[in-house]
Structure formats: C-alpha cells, structure tokens
Enzyme design. Sequence first.
Site, PDB file in Angstrom:
ATOM      1  N   HIS A 103       0.838  -1.210   0.000  1.00  0.00           N
ATOM      2  CA  HIS A 103       0.000   0.000   0.000  1.00  0.00           C
ATOM      3  C   HIS A 103       0.872   1.259   0.000  1.00  0.00           C
ATOM      4  O   HIS A 103       0.705   2.148  -0.844  1.00  0.00           O
ATOM      5  CB  HIS A 103      -0.915  -0.025   1.228  1.00  0.00           C
ATOM      6  N   GLU A 104       1.782   1.331   0.953  1.00  0.00           N
ATOM      7  CA  GLU A 104       2.609   2.533   1.062  1.00  0.00           C
ATOM      8  C   GLU A 104       3.518   2.681  -0.154  1.00  0.00           C
ATOM      9  O   GLU A 104       3.795   3.798  -0.608  1.00  0.00           O
ATOM     10  CB  GLU A 104       3.428   2.512   2.356  1.00  0.00           C
ATOM     11  N   HIS A 119       1.728   4.438  -2.883  1.00  0.00           N
ATOM     12  CA  HIS A 119       1.833   5.897  -2.754  1.00  0.00           C
ATOM     13  C   HIS A 119       3.187   6.373  -3.283  1.00  0.00           C
ATOM     14  O   HIS A 119       3.287   7.387  -3.985  1.00  0.00           O
ATOM     15  CB  HIS A 119       1.714   6.305  -1.283  1.00  0.00           C
ATOM     16  N   HIS A 142       3.359   6.507  -7.004  1.00  0.00           N
ATOM     17  CA  HIS A 142       2.602   7.662  -7.511  1.00  0.00           C
ATOM     18  C   HIS A 142       3.494   8.904  -7.506  1.00  0.00           C
ATOM     19  O   HIS A 142       3.447   9.737  -8.425  1.00  0.00           O
ATOM     20  CB  HIS A 142       1.381   7.875  -6.622  1.00  0.00           C
TER      21      HIS A 142
END
Length: 678
Positions: free
Chosen positions: A465-466, A469, A472
Amino acid sequence: MSLNPLLDFSGLPRFADITPDHIAPAIDQILADARAAIDDITAGDAPASWGTVLEPLTDATERLGRAWGVVGHLNAVVNTPPLRDAYNANLPKVSMFSTELGQNLELFARFKDLKASAGYAALSGAQKALLDHDLRDFVLAGADLEEPAKSRFAEVETRLAELAAKFEQNVLDATDAFALYVDDVKELAGLPDDVLALFAAVAEADGKSGYKITLQMPFYLPVLQYADKRELRRELYDAYVKRASEFGPAELDNTAIIGEKLGLARESAELLGFADFATLSLETKMADSPSEVIAFLRDLAARAKPFAVKDRTELEAFARETLGLDTLEAWDLAYAAEKLRVARYAFSEQEVKQYFPEHKALEGLFGVVDTLYGVSAKPADAPVWHPDVRYFELVKDGELVGGFYLDLYARENKRGGAWMDDARGRRKKGEVVQTPVAYLTCNFSRPVGDKPALFTHDEVITLFHEFGHGLHHLLTRVDVLGVAGINGVEWDAVELPSQFMENFCWEWDVLLGMTSHIETGETLPRALFDKMLAAKNFQSGMQTVRQIEFALFDMRLYGDFDPEGDWLKLLDEVRAEVAVNFPPAYNRFPNGFSHIFAGGYSAGYYSYKWAEVLSADAYAAFEEAGGANPVTGKRFWDEILAVGGSRPALESFRAFRGRDPEIDALLRHSGMIAEEIR
C-alpha cells in the site's frame, strides 16, 4: 562558517549533520529569502508570465517545503524533546507564512494577470493545471477577505496547525508512556514464540528480566489476537482506547483540542463563505458535496451491513460454543476471530507469517514493480536518521527515476501507523530534471537476534500500500512541481495507486517470488495459499462497516454538527446506524483519531472507501489480462501514475479504463454479493 545542513539542497538531506539548533536559523533564513522573492515578483514591471511569476515563486517555496519537510519527518520518526521544542517553536512561523502567501493580493493579481494574458495559451497542460489550482487556493486561503476577517482567518489557520501538532504529540506520548512488565511466561500463554522473543528483547534492553509489552502495534495487536488470558487482553485494550483522554495525565488529554479544533474549523469555513468545514474540504476533492459523500457511505453500508451482521452472529456463536465466552467484548474480537479463522480454514496468521521474512517480502514487492513497469530498486548510500533506515534508487533502462527511504520497524519516539511522504518532488530546472525522493514509513516488528523480521500477510499488504503511494510520487513524468506525482491530486483519489497495489499480494505468481519459510526455505505451499484465498474475505463485512463508521463520523463531525456538541454522542448515533460491534462507554477512540485531527483527512476519511472503488475497478483491468503484466502496467503508468495532478483524477481513470468507475469490482473483491446472504 559552514553551511547550515538544512540549507544544503544540493542532494539528499544531511540527516547525520542536522541538529535541533539548526532549525530556527534555517527556517528564518528561508522565510526571509522567500518574502524577498515575493516582493520581487509583485514589484516587477515585467508582464506576468511563467518565468516572472510561477518559476521564481516555486524556487522560493520549494526550499521551504524541503527544509520544513525534513524537520517534520524527523519530528515523526525520532521525536526527541529538543527536536519537538524546535518543531513547535517554528511551526507558527511556517503556518503564518503559508497564510500570508495565500492572502497576498498583489501576488494574487499577478496570477490573475497571467491567466488573462496572451501567453496563457502557450502554457503546457500541467502549467495551466497548477495555475488554476493556485488561483482556487488563493480564494480558499482568504485572499478575497476584507479586514478584520482576513487577519482572523490567518490567526485561525495558525492555531489549527498548532493544535494538529499537539494532538499528534499527545497520542505519541500517551502511547510511549505505557509499559507492562511480565515475569511469568505462563501469563502470556497463546502468544507465538517470535512475539515472546520480541517482548523479551525489549525488556532486556531496559535492563529487566521477563517480558515488556507496550502499546505499539507489534506488541498490542499480538496480545489482542493471541493471548489466552482474557484479563491481559482487556488490560491492553483499556490502556489503548483511553490514550490521550481524561483517563490519563491532563497534559496529554486531547479532549479540549478536539473541541477547539472543531470550532476553529467551522469558523474558518464560515469566514470563507461556506456553511461548514466539510463543504470547504470538498472544494479540492472529487466529491461535490457532503450529502453526496454521506449518500455514498450509506449506500455502501446498506450493502455491507447484512454481511457484517452475519460475521458478528457467527463469531458470537463460535465464542460461546467453542471458547466459553458468553459475551463477546471488544477485547475478545481479534482473539475469537483468529480462533475461528483457524477452525474454519485450518491455518493461522502466525503460520503464514513464517513464510514472509523481510528480505523476501521486499524482493516480491520489487519484483512486481519490475514486472509492471520495468523499474528496478537498487540499494544505495545516503545519510539516514536511524540505523534501521535504508535507501534505494529506482532505475529504468539504466537511468535514475527516483529514490526512497525505507523505515520499517516500530520503536519509541516514532509516530504509529504507516505513511508515505515526499522528501523531494520532480521538477525541471533549465535542462536538468530533479528526480523525486520519497519517505516510506511503517511500524512492523523488528528482527530479533539473528533472525530476520517476519511480516504478517496484513503487514505485507501495508508495505505494498505505502509503496503504491511512493510509486505515484516517483513515477510521475510531470516536470511542474506543484502537479507532479501526488501533488495536486484530489485527496479522495490519492489512495487509488496505494490500494491498487494491495491486490497483487493475492496473486499466486507474486507470492511464489516473495515467500521463503524461515526454517525450511520452502515457498508458500499452494494448499496454504488456497486456504488464505478462501479466508480472504473473512469478516469483510465487519471490516467494511468499521471503516464506514469512521468515515461517516468524520463527515458528519465536520459537517452540520454543532462544534460545541457532544461528539461521543454523535459517534454513538453513527454506530447505531452502521456498526455491529459496540465498544465500552469508556472507549475514547476520537482522542487518538490522528487522521482527522492531526493528519490531512479532516472531512476526508471517506477517501479510503471512495478510492477503493477506483482501485478495485482499476485492478479488474489486470484481472481481465491475467494478472500482473507489463502491457496493462504501462497503461496504468501512462494514464494514472505519470500524469499526477496535471489533470482531474476522473479524467485519468477514464483514460485508463475507458469508462467511469463502477462499484461492482469492489463488492466482488470483498465477497459482498447480496445473493450470497442466506
């Protein structure tokens, strides 16, 4: 005189050289330089253009962002008293400058002149997007206000920043203040051996025998999940849910902070002409109104609650019939759920954990990124803030794309949770492109003795998940800093790339490359994976309504709720509407809800579920193509990751998927198909 390390922007931050004493002089110098630059921009006779307005302003504000970003990061991960004092002393200066900047009418006029100029048409799409964002943000910063409202708005914004910092510090201090020492291992029956080894190691580090238990996640969660002694589970639960409340030291009580923050948030919105803070918050998000968000959450709750009721009913029956628990209390939920999982699916999280040593989990993560985007992660040298921290570079076809720090383990003086933040953004300066750099921070169990850290599958999902980020931020191709990477992305879309990455933790081919049993070295057996897959949506109904509970509370709290009202009563109302698990009356969940009182999620917590619709639908494109693959990966990079905030998130999604987002994939991935309820 040697250069203040916080003023050295020639490369990566010089963490080894930075001390609290460097902070005030550096921030004062940067603020003075920034104000001088703004004076030059507004006083100049040259026509408004990108080169005379936006470029010099970006130069000035980027320096502040990078230096203050380092200070804020250190305050979160190595929070010493001197560092905290320096952070708190300089926070009002930074907040005031931000408000000052947003309310500068002469600067606002220069931006409007640029928008109206003949040169506007020649700007790139990213440049136009940033200019439009900035014009909107001037209005939201109070630039159009008259006195005394303008000055009052500045005071409110500064105070809100101070309250957020104090709220987070109180949660950190209340968490670190608790320690339970246990001498008799029989008191810890049920806890896995590797968890006991961790407890023993931290006790030994304190010069004590036996076992030490804290409220950090690698300690708290295993006790709630595995400890057979019900009184121990309750003791930890009680300590955790009473943090930063009236039940502890008065100086750490966040109750008054919540009240003041709610009142000031409403006042700031009203000063700008909005009915409430929730309405103001949505000006920079995809959702149009609080009523739209509430309708979305209630619709999802209506779909999920029958599954949640079923989950709760099954758990109660199992706890009563198998565990002898006539009542299922809040401190029993994780324990009973783990026992039911083992009984139903014949495996435990602890069994799975043995297959996820840290180095293999990272290999698997980096392998997925390489498969999707052809990008490799390579260890590199860089100054770090703690011996636990490592630095990597992302490389594509031999060229540097960006870099990231990994700080994976929980420790004292480190904020709880997991997050990504940017250390440096992508930006083109002349002919040189500045590569982006990210911080990736988690709170996992550390290695004990000569064994590597072992991650639960949930922790692996958090890691992915991190890193989503991070990708991105790092894989942007936009050269305009203010809309590159995560910058300028609507807050309710910013979770799309992170939640999207979680899905690959459930692909068999991916798990084969990221598992190796800590003792035998064998990869995850297919039979165990099939059990995990069968259990993937175990209690997903309860988990979904729990997130809806938080999101609905947040949106109503910052919406039409009276800031002087009883927010615990409001939370009870929300629970009565959507929840199936009801905590004891002394639970002070809001006092530790840092997302909405100290983070960026005020009237925005719904973003997790909103973006989950986008991410599930985006991942469905990979499912349709057979899983992780470079062809669909390239399209995702091109249309989602590369463009950052340079165009609306909905346009980016449509460009990738060819249509508007649909909720079906989320419901399918969560196992929530109404026909399955019997």
